[in-house]
Design a protein around this motif. Structure first.
Motif, mmCIF file in Angstrom:
data_model
loop_
_atom_site.group_PDB
_atom_site.id
_atom_site.type_symbol
_atom_site.label_atom_id
_atom_site.label_comp_id
_atom_site.label_asym_id
_atom_site.label_seq_id
_atom_site.Cartn_x
_atom_site.Cartn_y
_atom_site.Cartn_z
ATOM 1 N N CYS A 352 0.751 -1.206 -0.118
ATOM 2 C CA CYS A 352 0.064 0.013 -0.085
ATOM 3 C C CYS A 352 0.828 1.437 0.127
ATOM 4 O O CYS A 352 0.564 2.316 -0.831
ATOM 5 C CB CYS A 352 -0.957 0.046 1.267
ATOM 6 S SG CYS A 352 -2.141 -1.257 0.974
ATOM 7 N N PHE A 353 1.912 1.350 0.990
ATOM 8 C CA PHE A 353 2.907 2.288 0.867
ATOM 9 C C PHE A 353 3.341 2.531 -0.515
ATOM 10 O O PHE A 353 3.363 3.736 -1.009
ATOM 11 C CB PHE A 353 3.958 2.122 1.840
ATOM 12 C CG PHE A 353 5.029 3.262 1.775
ATOM 13 C CD1 PHE A 353 4.889 4.419 2.064
ATOM 14 C CD2 PHE A 353 6.470 2.742 1.362
ATOM 15 C CE1 PHE A 353 5.964 5.186 2.106
ATOM 16 C CE2 PHE A 353 7.384 3.595 1.139
ATOM 17 C CZ PHE A 353 7.288 4.669 1.535
ATOM 18 N N THR A 354 4.099 1.747 -1.016
ATOM 19 C CA THR A 354 4.599 1.874 -2.665
ATOM 20 C C THR A 354 3.635 2.092 -3.533
ATOM 21 O O THR A 354 3.938 3.153 -4.303
ATOM 22 C CB THR A 354 5.056 0.477 -3.019
ATOM 23 O OG1 THR A 354 5.759 -0.280 -1.787
ATOM 24 C CG2 THR A 354 5.930 0.503 -4.026
ATOM 25 N N ALA A 355 2.687 1.879 -3.684
ATOM 26 C CA ALA A 355 1.284 2.088 -4.597
ATOM 27 C C ALA A 355 1.098 3.584 -4.200
ATOM 28 O O ALA A 355 0.827 4.367 -5.241
ATOM 29 C CB ALA A 355 0.283 1.203 -4.259
ATOM 30 N N CYS A 356 0.819 4.239 -2.958
ATOM 31 C CA CYS A 356 0.484 5.413 -2.745
ATOM 32 C C CYS A 356 1.789 6.284 -3.256
ATOM 33 O O CYS A 356 1.167 7.392 -3.957
ATOM 34 C CB CYS A 356 0.295 5.618 -1.232
ATOM 35 S SG CYS A 356 -1.096 5.097 -0.457
ATOM 36 N N CYS A 357 2.874 6.023 -3.081
ATOM 37 C CA CYS A 357 3.819 7.087 -3.674
ATOM 38 C C CYS A 357 3.939 6.813 -5.098
ATOM 39 O O CYS A 357 4.092 8.154 -5.589
ATOM 40 C CB CYS A 357 5.259 6.296 -2.923
ATOM 41 S SG CYS A 357 5.568 6.229 -1.358
ATOM 42 N N VAL A 358 3.904 5.904 -5.627
ATOM 43 C CA VAL A 358 3.831 5.663 -7.169
ATOM 44 C C VAL A 358 2.725 6.706 -7.758
ATOM 45 O O VAL A 358 2.964 7.272 -8.632
ATOM 46 C CB VAL A 358 3.998 4.299 -7.588
ATOM 47 C CG1 VAL A 358 4.142 4.449 -9.140
ATOM 48 C CG2 VAL A 358 5.159 3.948 -7.039
ATOM 49 N N LEU A 359 1.522 6.233 -7.021
ATOM 50 C CA LEU A 359 0.172 6.971 -7.436
ATOM 51 C C LEU A 359 0.441 8.516 -7.515
ATOM 52 O O LEU A 359 0.054 9.113 -8.379
ATOM 53 C CB LEU A 359 -0.863 6.352 -6.720
ATOM 54 C CG LEU A 359 -2.177 6.777 -6.875
ATOM 55 C CD1 LEU A 359 -2.671 6.525 -8.426
ATOM 56 C CD2 LEU A 359 -3.415 6.514 -6.083
ATOM 57 N N THR A 360 1.006 8.826 -6.442
ATOM 58 C CA THR A 360 1.336 10.620 -6.284
ATOM 59 C C THR A 360 1.981 10.874 -7.285
ATOM 60 O O THR A 360 1.606 11.890 -8.129
ATOM 61 C CB THR A 360 1.865 10.827 -5.059
ATOM 62 O OG1 THR A 360 1.375 9.900 -3.812
ATOM 63 C CG2 THR A 360 2.170 12.274 -4.737
ATOM 64 N N ALA A 361 3.129 10.300 -7.865
ATOM 65 C CA ALA A 361 3.978 10.703 -8.807
ATOM 66 C C ALA A 361 3.257 10.719 -10.169
ATOM 67 O O ALA A 361 3.225 11.647 -11.057
ATOM 68 C CB ALA A 361 5.121 9.766 -9.104
ATOM 69 N N ALA A 362 2.426 9.475 -10.291
ATOM 70 C CA ALA A 362 1.689 9.243 -11.299
ATOM 71 C C ALA A 362 0.691 10.186 -11.890
ATOM 72 O O ALA A 362 0.397 10.819 -12.796
ATOM 73 C CB ALA A 362 1.172 7.730 -11.705
ATOM 74 N N LEU A 363 -0.267 10.539 -10.594
ATOM 75 C CA LEU A 363 -1.157 11.490 -10.839
ATOM 76 C C LEU A 363 -0.397 13.148 -11.075
ATOM 77 O O LEU A 363 -1.010 13.787 -11.876
ATOM 78 C CB LEU A 363 -1.954 11.632 -9.489
ATOM 79 C CG LEU A 363 -2.969 10.663 -9.193
ATOM 80 C CD1 LEU A 363 -3.791 10.719 -7.854
ATOM 81 C CD2 LEU A 363 -4.221 10.574 -10.222
ATOM 82 N N ALA A 364 0.667 13.519 -10.533
ATOM 83 C CA ALA A 364 1.422 14.547 -10.780
ATOM 84 C C ALA A 364 1.903 14.600 -12.171
ATOM 85 O O ALA A 364 1.723 15.840 -12.508
ATOM 86 C CB ALA A 364 2.438 14.900 -9.614
ATOM 87 N N LEU A 365 2.038 13.507 -12.771
ATOM 88 C CA LEU A 365 2.673 13.699 -14.231
ATOM 89 C C LEU A 365 1.725 13.189 -15.287
ATOM 90 O O LEU A 365 2.100 13.306 -16.508
ATOM 91 C CB LEU A 365 3.954 12.840 -14.409
ATOM 92 C CG LEU A 365 5.003 13.011 -13.294
ATOM 93 C CD1 LEU A 365 6.066 11.937 -13.438
ATOM 94 C CD2 LEU A 365 5.630 14.273 -13.581
ATOM 95 N N GLN A 366 0.453 13.089 -14.925
ATOM 96 C CA GLN A 366 -0.229 12.338 -15.957
ATOM 97 C C GLN A 366 -0.765 13.018 -17.127
ATOM 98 O O GLN A 366 -1.062 12.866 -18.154
ATOM 99 C CB GLN A 366 -1.695 11.809 -15.282
ATOM 100 C CG GLN A 366 -2.462 12.537 -14.855
ATOM 101 C CD GLN A 366 -3.871 11.948 -14.211
ATOM 102 O OE1 GLN A 366 -3.753 10.922 -13.961
ATOM 103 N NE2 GLN A 366 -4.977 12.765 -14.053
ATOM 104 N N ASP A 367 -0.422 14.464 -16.922
ATOM 105 C CA ASP A 367 -1.000 15.353 -17.981
ATOM 106 C C ASP A 367 0.413 15.536 -19.025
ATOM 107 O O ASP A 367 0.113 15.790 -20.207
ATOM 108 C CB ASP A 367 -1.489 16.698 -17.417
ATOM 109 C CG ASP A 367 -2.680 16.750 -16.711
ATOM 110 O OD1 ASP A 367 -3.439 15.708 -17.045
ATOM 111 O OD2 ASP A 367 -2.861 17.507 -15.823
ATOM 112 N N THR A 368 1.609 15.383 -18.426
ATOM 113 C CA THR A 368 2.764 15.552 -19.239
ATOM 114 C C THR A 368 3.152 14.134 -19.877
ATOM 115 O O THR A 368 3.835 14.387 -20.957
ATOM 116 C CB THR A 368 3.938 15.997 -18.304
ATOM 117 O OG1 THR A 368 4.149 15.217 -17.213
ATOM 118 C CG2 THR A 368 3.507 17.336 -17.857
#
Length: 501
Positions: A352-368
């Motif tokens: 869950c920790f790993t998924a939350c971290c990667v998800l944060t990055a993915a959501l921040a970058l999803q438009d780029t």
């Protein structure tokens, strides 16, 4: 919950034990899952109903703010009811017994099912809000009483597997609500009151069938002092006649606890000999709810949309996530006795920790970056897998294992209160956090996952295949209380040869 036999036979899954497990879990735990998810699909239709009803009464439309508030109240009345239900656990299980409480609890399911089913005809949204409170009480009671009942019925070697079954039925309930909540089935103008009212069916089934099954033998023996009834219950559950060794074990646990007397919630919080058990339950129950599982579901639709899933197909993907959740919980049922509780908790919270971290990055970058939304989807699914393996099923199972009979009801009240208050808090606060932090809100959840993982690693012992008394001795050392401690000790004067739990 924890017996072993005269000839050290391993307890087996007899038909009586299997059916009692299924009926208790279907009648109670299933509804908890069902009601968590049932209100999501018809949300728009129900808000429209609130608006029309208000208009019919006053001649004007309800303001946006009032509508949002009414809707928040309708949703959060459920965890608030769950909190109230948790507070009722102790008095009810001691007075009515474990099975008796489950039967009594069906009132809190059948009445709200009728209220919700008739709310549209009666043109009353107040009925829905009251019904959500009542069905919350039902979930609050059942989320504590079902694991306790099954834990006390099961032999020691099946305790973990049966202890995860309630969580499995919660996921089955969520999936059932997601499937019935497809727009082509019940999430439409005519169908939504039925969607909400279906929750009464499992309760009716349980009301008809559960009376034919035995009450918890430990309750009959320790609280009711009815040895004949307890032995009959054990014979039915075990499928053999020689239950003397097991009865003896329960008596030994009872004698060991005489020292402690009845333990209220306040006494539980003050007892030095139970300090680490209580802290562990609070941390694990808080971690389970505050690790963002509700937020992940909340975000899922938006993430699927941004990944290019068509708006009308999102509901199917969501149901797919529910199916993954259910399948992983089925895995947990089989794995919990192999790998043990501690490993599943550590593994689950780390995923869950790993998924939350990667998800944060993915959501921040999803438009780029064009393929980022697919990473987000992968994160959601891995998060659901991680949560279903450990954080969801294990904490309630551990309450049964790390407390003895006299303190167990009070421990469930503490664990249940933390569970529902955390759930309520996340439900109320998350929408605001999301507005303020956006994608970065998952960093908070990642921190909570990491802290829970560290605590579990440092403190929580493995309880697999140990008797209740052996588990209690591990904590006695941690709590630094001597074996024989005046009044304080939960366990004392224990014959050294015991193998009981």
């Amino acid at each position: 919950m924890e017996q072993q036999d005269a000839v050290r036979r391993e307890g087996r899954l007899t038909p009586v034990l299997a059916l009692a497990t299924l009926i208790a879990a279907f009648g109670s735990s299933f509804q908890y899952g069902y009601n968590v998810a049932a209100i999501n699909s018809p949300a728009k239709l129900m808000k429209a109903f609130y608006n029309e009803t208000y208009y019919d009464r006053t001649g004007e439309h309800i303001s946006e703010f009032s509508l949002t508030l009414l809707w928040s109240v309708s949703v959060s009345m459920f965890p608030f009811g769950g909190f109230l239900g948790s507070l009722m656990v102790g008095p009810l299980v001691n007075k009515l017994g474990r099975k008796g409480t489950l039967l009594f609890n069906n009132i809190f399911s059948i009445v709200p099912a009728i209220l919700m089913g008739c709310s549209e005809v009666a043109k009353s949204f107040e009925m829905i809000i009251v019904a959500r409170l009542l069905v919350g009480i039902c979930a609050g009671l059942s989320s504590n009483v079902v694991p306790m009942y099954l834990g006390e019925l099961a032999p020691k070697n099946l305790r973990g597997a049966l202890g995860v079954v309630p969580q499995l039925f919660i996921t089955v309930g969520i999936l059932a609500a997601q499937i019935l909540g497809l727009r082509s089935l019940l999430a439409n103008e005519e169908g939504w009151p039925i969607l909400l009212g279906v929750t009464g069916i499992p309760a009716a089934v349980q009301l008809l069938l559960l009376p034919f099954f035995p009450e918890s033998p430990r309750y009959l023996l320790i609280q009711k002092k009815d040895e004949a009834a307890a032995k009959n219950a054990l014979r039915e559950l075990r499928g053999w006649d020689d239950v003397d060794a097991e009865t003896q074990e329960i008596w030994e646990e009872d004698r060991a606890e005489k020292a402690a007397g009845f333990i209220s919630v306040l006494k539980l919080l003050r007892m030095r000999s139970l300090r680490w058990q209580v802290i562990s339950i609070v941390v694990l129950m808080g971690g389970q709810q505050l690790s963002g599982v509700n937020a992940i579901y909340y975000y899922a639709d938006q993430i699927y949309l941004s990944a290019g899933v068509r708006a009308q197909d999102v509901q199917y993907v969501t149901a797919g996530t529910g199916a993954v959740n259910m399948l992983m919980t089925i895995c947990a049922v089989f794995v919990v006795e192999l790998l043990g509780r501690r490993v599943l908790l550590l593994l689950g919270f780390s995923i869950c920790f790993t998924a939350c971290c990667v998800l944060t990055a993915a959501l921040a970058l999803q438009d780029t970056i064009s393929w980022m939304p697919y990473v987000s989807i992968a994160c959601i699914i891995s998060y659901v897998i991680g949560h279903a393996l450990g954080p969801s099923p294990i904490p309630a199972l551990l309450i049964t294992e790390i407390f003895l009979q006299s303190s167990r009801p009070a421990a469930y009240m503490v664990g249940g209160s933390v569970h529902w208050l955390s759930n309520f808090t996340v439900g109320l606060i998350f929408p605001f956090i999301q507005v303020g932090l956006g994608a970065y809100s998952f960093i908070i959840f990642a921190m909570i996952c990491v802290l829970t993982t560290i605590y579990t690693f440092l403190v929580v012992p493995e309880t697999k295949s140990k008797t209740f008394i052996e588990i209690n001795e591990i904590f006695t050392k941690m709590n630094e209380v001597s074996e024989v401690h005046p009044e304080k000790e939960e366990l004392k004067d224990f014959p050294p040869s015991t193998t009981g739990q």
